[in-house]
Design an enzyme around this catalytic site. Sequence first.
Site, PDB file in Angstrom:
ATOM      1  N   GLY A  68       0.925  -0.738  -0.430  1.00  0.00           N
ATOM      2  CA  GLY A  68       0.541   0.006   0.108  1.00  0.00           C
ATOM      3  C   GLY A  68       1.256   0.941  -0.164  1.00  0.00           C
ATOM      4  O   GLY A  68       0.368   2.336  -0.770  1.00  0.00           O
ATOM      5  N   ASP A 227       0.994 -11.591   6.725  1.00  0.00           N
ATOM      6  CA  ASP A 227       1.444 -10.948   5.071  1.00  0.00           C
ATOM      7  C   ASP A 227       2.793 -10.267   5.893  1.00  0.00           C
ATOM      8  O   ASP A 227       3.514  -9.397   5.200  1.00  0.00           O
ATOM      9  CB  ASP A 227       0.759  -9.692   4.713  1.00  0.00           C
ATOM     10  CG  ASP A 227       0.062  -8.826   6.291  1.00  0.00           C
ATOM     11  OD1 ASP A 227      -0.708  -9.408   7.315  1.00  0.00           O
ATOM     12  OD2 ASP A 227       0.618  -8.041   6.727  1.00  0.00           O
ATOM     13  N   ASN A 228       3.503 -10.202   7.108  1.00  0.00           N
ATOM     14  CA  ASN A 228       4.158  -9.745   7.898  1.00  0.00           C
ATOM     15  C   ASN A 228       5.492 -10.791   8.124  1.00  0.00           C
ATOM     16  O   ASN A 228       6.069 -10.602   8.546  1.00  0.00           O
ATOM     17  CB  ASN A 228       4.130  -8.673   8.627  1.00  0.00           C
ATOM     18  CG  ASN A 228       3.412  -7.613   8.312  1.00  0.00           C
ATOM     19  OD1 ASN A 228       3.883  -7.042   7.304  1.00  0.00           O
ATOM     20  ND2 ASN A 228       3.311  -6.761  10.039  1.00  0.00           N
ATOM     21  N   ASP A 237       8.919  -6.371   7.910  1.00  0.00           N
ATOM     22  CA  ASP A 237       8.634  -4.808   8.295  1.00  0.00           C
ATOM     23  C   ASP A 237       8.611  -4.465   9.108  1.00  0.00           C
ATOM     24  O   ASP A 237       7.363  -4.807  10.620  1.00  0.00           O
ATOM     25  CB  ASP A 237       7.063  -5.276   8.146  1.00  0.00           C
ATOM     26  CG  ASP A 237       6.509  -5.372   6.378  1.00  0.00           C
ATOM     27  OD1 ASP A 237       6.925  -4.763   5.635  1.00  0.00           O
ATOM     28  OD2 ASP A 237       5.809  -6.751   6.107  1.00  0.00           O
TER      29      ASP A 237
END
EC number: 2.7.7.-
Length: 464
Positions: A68, A227-228, A237
């Site tokens: 994003g 997702d990390n 992240d």
Amino acid sequence: MPTPLPAPYLVALSPAAAQLAGLDAQALAGADGLDLLIGNRVPDRSQPLAAVYSGHQFGVWAGQLGDGRAILLGDVASAEGPLELQWKGSGLTPYSRMGDGRAVLRSSIREFLCSEAMHALGIPTSRALSVAGSDQGVVRESIETAAVVIRMAPSFVRFGSFEHWFYKNKPDELKILADYVIGRFYPDLLAAANPYAALLEEVARRTARLIAQWQAVGFMHGVMNTDNMSILGQTLDYGPFGFMEAFDPQHICNHSDQQGRYSYAMQPQIGHWNCYALAQALLPLIGEVDTAQAALDVYQPEFAAAIDRLLHAKLGLKEERAEDRALFDAMFELLQANHADFTLFFRRLGGLQAASAAGDEPLRDLFIDRPAFDAWAEQYRARLRAENSEDGARRAAMNLVNPKYVLRNYLAQQAIEKAQNKDFTEVARLLAVLQRPYEEQPENEHYAALPPDWASHLEVSCSS
């Protein structure tokens, strides 16, 4: 494509990361280099892209996510193989959802410093090349200023990258991704009877070892969403992370984590849970549930063996004995009961003498209940004598695994506050200290001090 920012300025640059990427640090600090670092100039031959992925956030399926506010420049050759470079905070992408695609100076400095600090600690991690800032406002809880980090890793593929295609019911794309990851990063697995099961097993092993290393230095990631999680077993992240200070296994470093899912004590279990989520995503390729389960079964013994090795090293024990687990458990109970400082305890433990309590005071001073400490110290001393431990050699070995300097929240905060006033000297000083975490550095002794009282009120959250 990145969205330009007005009047950029350089906040920090890691010469070590630049050298790894084969880049000229001095040239990067110039005007042309600065435009590249902040995303105002795209390098020749670069084809910027943002990647799609999905994931479980705080244990709940969140659906499609993606880069994003991160944009991949491409990769460069390095001594360690191809290295991808990525702008973080460089503007809107197709996956920005309701966000603005930006990062703020505060979180960018924290990610930059911790990436390089973790590497110096010997823990697998993405690296950070630079932080560049701009006075353009960014709305968070308040108006802050924008910044862009360039971070580097062999790959930014995540567990959630596989989950995306699985939950979209796109088996062809799932296979393309898995074949790419195996071929590029795990080519030895191509010879396995089931390369996809072998991939899951290897990722589970790497994840278990990684989290054991986190636990050993008191590092808390704060947002262990799928997702990390890196498919390469690297720390990825850096959001609301923290290093343990007053020891509390239930400590939550992320103010947004209301349920304590990602507390220090939960990290090993969550790592296992995340590997299960990856196994689910890979199941169409693996074929049999039992085969996937067998691959996952390596996680817990791998973690147990890794943390056991690390704890023996941290206590300077060369031999492994059956009674050591009781010694470790008693140690952690003592630390918890007294809220002793995690980093200082292990660093000062190296100064304890096997034959005498004469040198115990610096360590003993960390404890309110001195008799309880004395009792445990006698157990430890007896264990040292049982293997004829030599004080000098043991202390030298312990100092190689017990850091003196870690990125405490208050140290980062002090550097951030100066940087917000355009004084970047503390960021540079802190980077230099953290790049030598195991050395004594007498001139930097104050960076290893107990945190001040005001530091207990610091909070970090997912807002960045």
